[in-house]
Design a protein around this motif. Structure first.
Motif, PDB file in Angstrom:
ATOM      1  N   PHE A  73       0.721  -1.204  -0.037  1.00  0.00           N
ATOM      2  CA  PHE A  73      -0.192  -0.095   0.008  1.00  0.00           C
ATOM      3  C   PHE A  73       0.846   1.316  -0.075  1.00  0.00           C
ATOM      4  CE2 PHE A  73      -1.545   3.391   2.934  1.00  0.00           C
ATOM      5  CZ  PHE A  73      -2.570   3.572   2.389  1.00  0.00           C
ATOM      6  N   PHE A  74       0.655   2.196  -0.927  1.00  0.00           N
ATOM      7  CA  PHE A  74       1.333   3.534  -0.853  1.00  0.00           C
ATOM      8  C   PHE A  74       0.261   4.683  -1.098  1.00  0.00           C
ATOM      9  CE2 PHE A  74       4.080   7.044  -1.813  1.00  0.00           C
ATOM     10  CZ  PHE A  74       4.840   7.094  -0.590  1.00  0.00           C
ATOM     11  N   ASN A  75       0.029   5.747  -0.168  1.00  0.00           N
ATOM     12  CA  ASN A  75      -0.865   6.719  -0.307  1.00  0.00           C
ATOM     13  C   ASN A  75       0.143   8.023  -0.556  1.00  0.00           C
ATOM     14  OD1 ASN A  75      -2.025   9.119   0.160  1.00  0.00           O
ATOM     15  ND2 ASN A  75      -3.679   8.002   1.063  1.00  0.00           N
ATOM     16  N   GLU A  76       0.247   8.401  -2.124  1.00  0.00           N
ATOM     17  CA  GLU A  76       1.173   9.322  -2.385  1.00  0.00           C
ATOM     18  C   GLU A  76       0.601  10.901  -1.966  1.00  0.00           C
ATOM     19  OE1 GLU A  76       1.817   9.676  -6.817  1.00  0.00           O
ATOM     20  OE2 GLU A  76       1.474   7.815  -7.033  1.00  0.00           O
ATOM     21  N   SER A  77      -0.620  10.947  -1.618  1.00  0.00           N
ATOM     22  CA  SER A  77      -1.133  12.388  -1.003  1.00  0.00           C
ATOM     23  C   SER A  77      -0.625  12.404   0.290  1.00  0.00           C
ATOM     24  CB  SER A  77      -2.426  12.674  -1.324  1.00  0.00           C
ATOM     25  OG  SER A  77      -3.182  11.682  -0.365  1.00  0.00           O
ATOM     26  N   LYS A  78      -0.389  11.150   0.908  1.00  0.00           N
ATOM     27  CA  LYS A  78      -0.292  11.302   2.712  1.00  0.00           C
ATOM     28  C   LYS A  78       1.081  10.934   2.764  1.00  0.00           C
ATOM     29  CE  LYS A  78      -4.781  10.676   4.400  1.00  0.00           C
ATOM     30  NZ  LYS A  78      -5.771  10.060   5.417  1.00  0.00           N
ATOM     31  N   GLY A  79       1.797  10.393   1.909  1.00  0.00           N
ATOM     32  CA  GLY A  79       3.446  10.173   1.640  1.00  0.00           C
ATOM     33  C   GLY A  79       3.848   9.011   2.770  1.00  0.00           C
ATOM     34  N   LEU A  95      12.245   7.304   0.290  1.00  0.00           N
ATOM     35  CA  LEU A  95      12.610   6.833  -0.897  1.00  0.00           C
ATOM     36  C   LEU A  95      13.522   7.296  -1.871  1.00  0.00           C
ATOM     37  CD1 LEU A  95       8.652   7.128  -1.783  1.00  0.00           C
ATOM     38  CD2 LEU A  95       9.732   5.154  -0.921  1.00  0.00           C
ATOM     39  N   ILE A  96      14.085   6.244  -2.519  1.00  0.00           N
ATOM     40  CA  ILE A  96      14.852   6.863  -3.719  1.00  0.00           C
ATOM     41  C   ILE A  96      14.458   6.932  -5.024  1.00  0.00           C
ATOM     42  CG2 ILE A  96      17.018   5.990  -5.081  1.00  0.00           C
ATOM     43  CD1 ILE A  96      18.087   4.822  -2.440  1.00  0.00           C
ATOM     44  N   ASP A  97      13.324   5.802  -5.291  1.00  0.00           N
ATOM     45  CA  ASP A  97      12.529   5.874  -6.372  1.00  0.00           C
ATOM     46  C   ASP A  97      11.163   6.161  -5.883  1.00  0.00           C
ATOM     47  OD1 ASP A  97      14.679   5.047  -8.026  1.00  0.00           O
ATOM     48  OD2 ASP A  97      14.429   3.149  -7.707  1.00  0.00           O
ATOM     49  N   GLU A  98      10.163   6.669  -6.896  1.00  0.00           N
ATOM     50  CA  GLU A  98       9.063   6.563  -6.628  1.00  0.00           C
ATOM     51  C   GLU A  98       8.383   5.405  -6.632  1.00  0.00           C
ATOM     52  OE1 GLU A  98       6.647   9.037  -9.261  1.00  0.00           O
ATOM     53  OE2 GLU A  98       7.939  10.882  -9.198  1.00  0.00           O
ATOM     54  N   ILE A  99       7.373   4.945  -5.777  1.00  0.00           N
ATOM     55  CA  ILE A  99       6.692   3.598  -5.622  1.00  0.00           C
ATOM     56  C   ILE A  99       5.451   3.647  -5.685  1.00  0.00           C
ATOM     57  CG2 ILE A  99       8.718   2.654  -4.263  1.00  0.00           C
ATOM     58  CD1 ILE A  99       6.947   2.921  -1.796  1.00  0.00           C
ATOM     59  N   ARG A 100       4.770   2.385  -6.346  1.00  0.00           N
ATOM     60  CA  ARG A 100       3.401   2.210  -6.282  1.00  0.00           C
ATOM     61  C   ARG A 100       2.863   0.955  -5.784  1.00  0.00           C
ATOM     62  NH1 ARG A 100       3.138   5.533 -11.824  1.00  0.00           N
ATOM     63  NH2 ARG A 100       4.754   4.024 -12.405  1.00  0.00           N
ATOM     64  N   GLU A 101       1.791   0.653  -5.291  1.00  0.00           N
ATOM     65  CA  GLU A 101       1.301  -0.546  -5.207  1.00  0.00           C
ATOM     66  C   GLU A 101       1.697  -1.748  -6.344  1.00  0.00           C
ATOM     67  OE1 GLU A 101      -2.724  -0.449  -3.821  1.00  0.00           O
ATOM     68  OE2 GLU A 101      -2.464   1.339  -2.993  1.00  0.00           O
ATOM     69  N   GLY A 102       2.172  -2.926  -5.476  1.00  0.00           N
ATOM     70  CA  GLY A 102       2.608  -3.934  -6.396  1.00  0.00           C
ATOM     71  C   GLY A 102       4.066  -3.795  -6.823  1.00  0.00           C
ATOM     72  N   ASP A 103       4.625  -2.777  -6.718  1.00  0.00           N
ATOM     73  CA  ASP A 103       6.085  -2.642  -7.034  1.00  0.00           C
ATOM     74  C   ASP A 103       6.905  -3.609  -6.070  1.00  0.00           C
ATOM     75  OD1 ASP A 103       5.616  -0.789  -8.970  1.00  0.00           O
ATOM     76  OD2 ASP A 103       6.669   0.868  -7.879  1.00  0.00           O
ATOM     77  N   VAL A 104       8.050  -4.209  -6.860  1.00  0.00           N
ATOM     78  CA  VAL A 104       8.962  -4.959  -6.296  1.00  0.00           C
ATOM     79  C   VAL A 104      10.310  -4.074  -5.777  1.00  0.00           C
ATOM     80  CG1 VAL A 104      10.622  -6.923  -6.494  1.00  0.00           C
ATOM     81  CG2 VAL A 104       8.250  -7.027  -7.505  1.00  0.00           C
ATOM     82  N   VAL A 105      10.547  -4.096  -4.527  1.00  0.00           N
ATOM     83  CA  VAL A 105      11.401  -3.081  -4.203  1.00  0.00           C
ATOM     84  C   VAL A 105      12.603  -3.847  -3.314  1.00  0.00           C
ATOM     85  CG1 VAL A 105       9.982  -0.979  -4.082  1.00  0.00           C
ATOM     86  CG2 VAL A 105       9.977  -2.347  -2.136  1.00  0.00           C
ATOM     87  N   GLU A 106      13.706  -3.080  -3.168  1.00  0.00           N
ATOM     88  CA  GLU A 106      14.885  -3.415  -2.386  1.00  0.00           C
ATOM     89  C   GLU A 106      14.745  -2.034  -1.300  1.00  0.00           C
ATOM     90  OE1 GLU A 106      18.108  -5.927  -4.815  1.00  0.00           O
ATOM     91  OE2 GLU A 106      18.364  -3.807  -4.683  1.00  0.00           O
TER      92      GLU A 106
END
Length: 64
Positions: free
Chosen positions: A8-14, A34-45
């Motif tokens: 889950f990530f809420n861009e407006s609330k950060g 964050l280093i990169d912008e993220i969205r729900e479902g993104d695979v991240v390190e």
């Protein structure tokens, strides 16, 4: 480095949560970590850093 999927990530609330691979643990993530912008479902390190209410994901980057 840990890896996981953005639950889950809420861009407006950060803020949002990342589910760590191989675990049912969810880690809090704030836009300041964050280093990169993220969205729900993104695979991240990410790295983990102790915060006020537990472990926070920081240095979060999308895995391509």
């Amino acid at each position: 480095m840990s890896s996981g999927t953005v639950k889950f990530f809420n861009e407006s609330k950060g803020y949002g949560f990342i589910t760590e691979d191989g675990s049912d643990k969810d880690h809090f993530v704030h836009v300041s970590g964050l280093i990169d912008e993220i969205r729900e479902g993104d695979v991240v390190e990410f790295e983990l850093q102790r915060g006020k209410k537990g472990m926070n994901a920081v240095e979060v980057r999308v895995v391509e």
